[in-house]
Design an enzyme around this catalytic site. Structure first.
Site, PDB file in Angstrom:
ATOM      1  N   HIS A 297       0.868  -1.186   0.000  1.00  0.00           N
ATOM      2  CA  HIS A 297       0.000   0.000   0.000  1.00  0.00           C
ATOM      3  C   HIS A 297       0.904   1.235   0.000  1.00  0.00           C
ATOM      4  O   HIS A 297       2.021   1.190   0.532  1.00  0.00           O
ATOM      5  CB  HIS A 297      -0.834  -0.051   1.284  1.00  0.00           C
ATOM      6  CG  HIS A 297      -1.888   1.000   1.409  1.00  0.00           C
ATOM      7  ND1 HIS A 297      -1.607   2.290   1.797  1.00  0.00           N
ATOM      8  CD2 HIS A 297      -3.225   0.955   1.209  1.00  0.00           C
ATOM      9  CE1 HIS A 297      -2.730   2.992   1.835  1.00  0.00           C
ATOM     10  NE2 HIS A 297      -3.730   2.206   1.486  1.00  0.00           N
TER      11      HIS A 297
ATOM     12  N   ASP B 100       3.329  -4.217   8.227  1.00  0.00           N
ATOM     13  CA  ASP B 100       2.112  -3.423   8.043  1.00  0.00           C
ATOM     14  C   ASP B 100       0.932  -4.365   8.258  1.00  0.00           C
ATOM     15  O   ASP B 100       0.570  -5.139   7.379  1.00  0.00           O
ATOM     16  CB  ASP B 100       2.104  -2.819   6.634  1.00  0.00           C
ATOM     17  CG  ASP B 100       0.774  -2.155   6.302  1.00  0.00           C
ATOM     18  OD1 ASP B 100      -0.108  -2.097   7.176  1.00  0.00           O
ATOM     19  OD2 ASP B 100       0.614  -1.708   5.151  1.00  0.00           O
TER      20      ASP B 100
ATOM     21  N   GLN C 201      -4.351  -4.792   7.320  1.00  0.00           N
ATOM     22  CA  GLN C 201      -5.406  -5.700   6.838  1.00  0.00           C
ATOM     23  C   GLN C 201      -5.362  -7.041   7.567  1.00  0.00           C
ATOM     24  O   GLN C 201      -6.096  -7.965   7.206  1.00  0.00           O
ATOM     25  CB  GLN C 201      -5.276  -5.943   5.323  1.00  0.00           C
ATOM     26  CG  GLN C 201      -5.440  -4.699   4.470  1.00  0.00           C
ATOM     27  CD  GLN C 201      -6.858  -4.136   4.487  1.00  0.00           C
ATOM     28  OE1 GLN C 201      -7.812  -4.796   4.933  1.00  0.00           O
ATOM     29  NE2 GLN C 201      -7.025  -2.916   3.998  1.00  0.00           N
TER      30      GLN C 201
ATOM     31  N   LYS D 260     -10.392   0.278  10.709  1.00  0.00           N
ATOM     32  CA  LYS D 260     -10.652  -0.929   9.910  1.00  0.00           C
ATOM     33  C   LYS D 260     -11.053  -2.097  10.795  1.00  0.00           C
ATOM     34  O   LYS D 260     -11.281  -3.204  10.320  1.00  0.00           O
ATOM     35  CB  LYS D 260      -9.400  -1.321   9.115  1.00  0.00           C
ATOM     36  CG  LYS D 260      -9.023  -0.310   8.026  1.00  0.00           C
ATOM     37  CD  LYS D 260      -7.873  -0.823   7.208  1.00  0.00           C
ATOM     38  CE  LYS D 260      -7.173   0.262   6.429  1.00  0.00           C
ATOM     39  NZ  LYS D 260      -7.843   0.601   5.173  1.00  0.00           N
TER      40      LYS D 260
ATOM     41  N   CYS E  83      -4.837   2.479  -3.587  1.00  0.00           N
ATOM     42  CA  CYS E  83      -3.587   3.018  -3.006  1.00  0.00           C
ATOM     43  C   CYS E  83      -2.437   2.038  -3.180  1.00  0.00           C
ATOM     44  O   CYS E  83      -1.596   1.897  -2.277  1.00  0.00           O
ATOM     45  CB  CYS E  83      -3.752   3.376  -1.536  1.00  0.00           C
ATOM     46  SG  CYS E  83      -4.910   4.698  -1.261  1.00  0.00           S
TER      47      CYS E  83
HETATM   48  N1  PMP Z   1      -1.629  -0.574   4.727  1.00  0.00           N
HETATM   49  C1  PMP Z   1      -2.610  -1.298   4.177  1.00  0.00           C
HETATM   50  C2  PMP Z   1      -2.320  -2.700   3.736  1.00  0.00           C
HETATM   51  C3  PMP Z   1      -3.877  -0.733   4.026  1.00  0.00           C
HETATM   52  O1  PMP Z   1      -4.860  -1.459   3.473  1.00  0.00           O
HETATM   53  C4  PMP Z   1      -4.110   0.586   4.458  1.00  0.00           C
HETATM   54  C5  PMP Z   1      -5.470   1.244   4.306  1.00  0.00           C
HETATM   55  N2  PMP Z   1      -6.126   0.977   3.114  1.00  0.00           N
HETATM   56  C6  PMP Z   1      -3.051   1.292   5.035  1.00  0.00           C
HETATM   57  C7  PMP Z   1      -1.820   0.680   5.164  1.00  0.00           C
HETATM   58  C8  PMP Z   1      -3.202   2.701   5.504  1.00  0.00           C
HETATM   59  O2  PMP Z   1      -4.177   2.798   6.475  1.00  0.00           O
HETATM   60  P1  PMP Z   1      -4.708   4.227   6.933  1.00  0.00           P
HETATM   61  O3  PMP Z   1      -5.259   4.880   5.707  1.00  0.00           O
HETATM   62  O4  PMP Z   1      -5.751   3.927   7.951  1.00  0.00           O
HETATM   63  O5  PMP Z   1      -3.543   4.956   7.482  1.00  0.00           O
END
Ligand code: PMP
Length: 414
Positions: free
Chosen positions: A128, A205, A208, A231, A371
């Site tokens: 991401h 990270d 998810q 999430k 993203c």
């Molecule tokens: N890493 C992953 C794998 C994600 O799916 C996301 C959110 N889509 C993020 C990081 C970033 O999360 P946030 O927008 O809540 O900071």
């Protein structure tokens, strides 16, 4: 069509989520975008509402009852999160705004401080942007080199390449525990072991993963683990950075100002202890309390049961999607290594058009690059559609998705 039940009592769970009783365009809401952000149960809404209505006061400051109460609730939320991920102590848990901020904190306070020009960071092709851009900026401004673990044709990480990528200059290895696009579940433990053997620290990270499966940071032995509250049934504006104690101790603060100091005078400043050192200014303590309630909710369901439920949903969704003419599933088709997200394309329909047509049926999915633009370049696709599931998702919502896709195809044929 499925009238089967999954591990969780979803009918019961859905009663806790007021939004799920709403309609969109006159149709019952079929919410299949929890990977972007999940819905919130009344237990979380009530926990926050109760604070705002009855005892609200800032933390850490006053010597009066309500301020002390806020501080106690904030500290209790940290304890709950620490237990949820089996951290050794609450002080390993730093509250931040979201996973993006947690990853930036590591990039600024750890990597900028401890990595030299010419050092190497190993990441992966499926990250991401939150776990990509901070390292790119660091590479550009600090002269570190980025290397990428490639993907296999089935959308898993090609770990056969890892040993070639690790060199004596590798200082950091970072990867998504679960991909937000491919859904791929990567077992962190072997990567952590190999990275540590090469002398590198590991940042996982877990954005998810933490909402969807049991997490044991001690067993994983990673150095940092990051995730977002929104999430995992919690509110927006609160996220978590787990870090090993010696690293958090050694790192300089990220942001500076009130609350995070031990002493300030005209000659200098000393920092507060970890984790407060990393929490400058008034923290999002009501949101942290909401996250604590979300953790209670998930713990009561049991994270093994949450994972089992999503396994059943994703297995069924994979099966049904494969029946749709022109549908291509992106990422692993084995539900054992796939989290609760199904990414796909439908031949002849742009994912954005599909998303709009599904919305008319009350079905909310995500469309775009999620993203993860470098990954989409690697896949050779400008955009994909993603349906993602959570504790409140029913098998019949998968049916609703499939029916809406058939209807969209028909509409576009006319
Ligand atoms: N890493 C992953 C794998 C994600 O799916 C996301 C959110 N889509 C993020 C990081 C970033 O999360 P946030 O927008 O809540 O900071």
């Amino acid at each position: 069509m499925s009238d089967l039940k999954t591990t969780l009592d979803v009918d019961r769970i859905r009663q806790d989520f007021p939004v799920l009783a709403e309609t969109v365009h006159g149709k019952p809401l079929v919410f299949l975008d929890s990977a972007a952000s999940s819905q919130k149960p009344v237990q979380v809404l009530d926990a926050m509402d109760r604070v705002y209505r009855t005892t609200y006061a800032n933390v850490h400051r006053g010597v009066y009852t309500n301020s002390e109460h806020s501080t106690e609730l904030y500290d209790a939320a940290r304890e709950k999160v620490a237990r949820f991920i089996n951290a050794p102590a609450a002080s390993n848990v730093v509250f931040v705004r979201n996973a993006t901020e947690a990853l930036n904190l590591v990039a600024y306070s750890y990597a900028r401080h401890f990595l030299q020009a010419g050092d190497e960071i190993v990441l992966t092709e499926l990250e991401h942007h939150a776990n990509f851009v901070p390292w790119m900026v660091l590479a550009r401004e600090h002269g570190v080199k980025l290397k990428y673990i490639p993907l296999t044709p089935t959308g898993t990480l090609d770990l056969d390449k890892l040993d070639d990528l690790l060199t004596p200059r590798t200082k950091l290895v970072t990867f998504a525990h679960v991909s937000n696009v491919l859904g791929t579940i990567t077992d962190p433990a072997p990567i952590v072991a190999r990275a540590h053997a090469a002398g590198a620290k590991v940042v996982v990270d877990g954005c998810q993963a933490a909402p969807h499966m049991p997490i044991d940071v001690r067993a994983l032995d990673c150095d940092f683990y990051t995730f977002s509250g929104h999430k995992m049934l919690g509110p927006t504006g609160i996220g978590v950075l787990y870090g090993k104690a010696d690293l958090l101790e050694a790192m300089p603060p990220f942001l500076t100002g009130g609350d995070m100091i031990s002493n300030v005078n005209f000659e200098g400043v000393s920092w507060a202890d970890v984790p407060v050192k990393f929490e400058a200014g008034t923290p999002a303590f009501v949101e942290a309390i909401g996250l604590g309630a979300a953790v209670d909710y998930l713990s009561a369901l049991g994270m093994d049961a949450v994972r089992a439920h999503e396994h059943e949903i994703v297995a069924y969704a994979l099966e049904r999607m494969c029946e749709v003419p022109g549908a291509t599933v992106i990422g692993p088709t084995d539900p054992d290594i796939r989290g609760g997200a199904l990414t796909f394309t439908i031949r002849g329909i742009h994912p954005h058009d599909l998303g709009s047509l599904l919305d008319r049926e009350g079905v909310a999915i995500r469309a775009g690059h999620h993203c993860a633009q470098p990954l989409h370049v690697r896949l050779g696709l400008p955009a994909t559609a993603r349906a993602s599931f959570y504790v409140y998702t029913q098998l019949r919502e998968v049916d609703a998705l499939i029916e809406a896709i058939y209807k969209a195809k028909k509409t576009l044929r006319k």
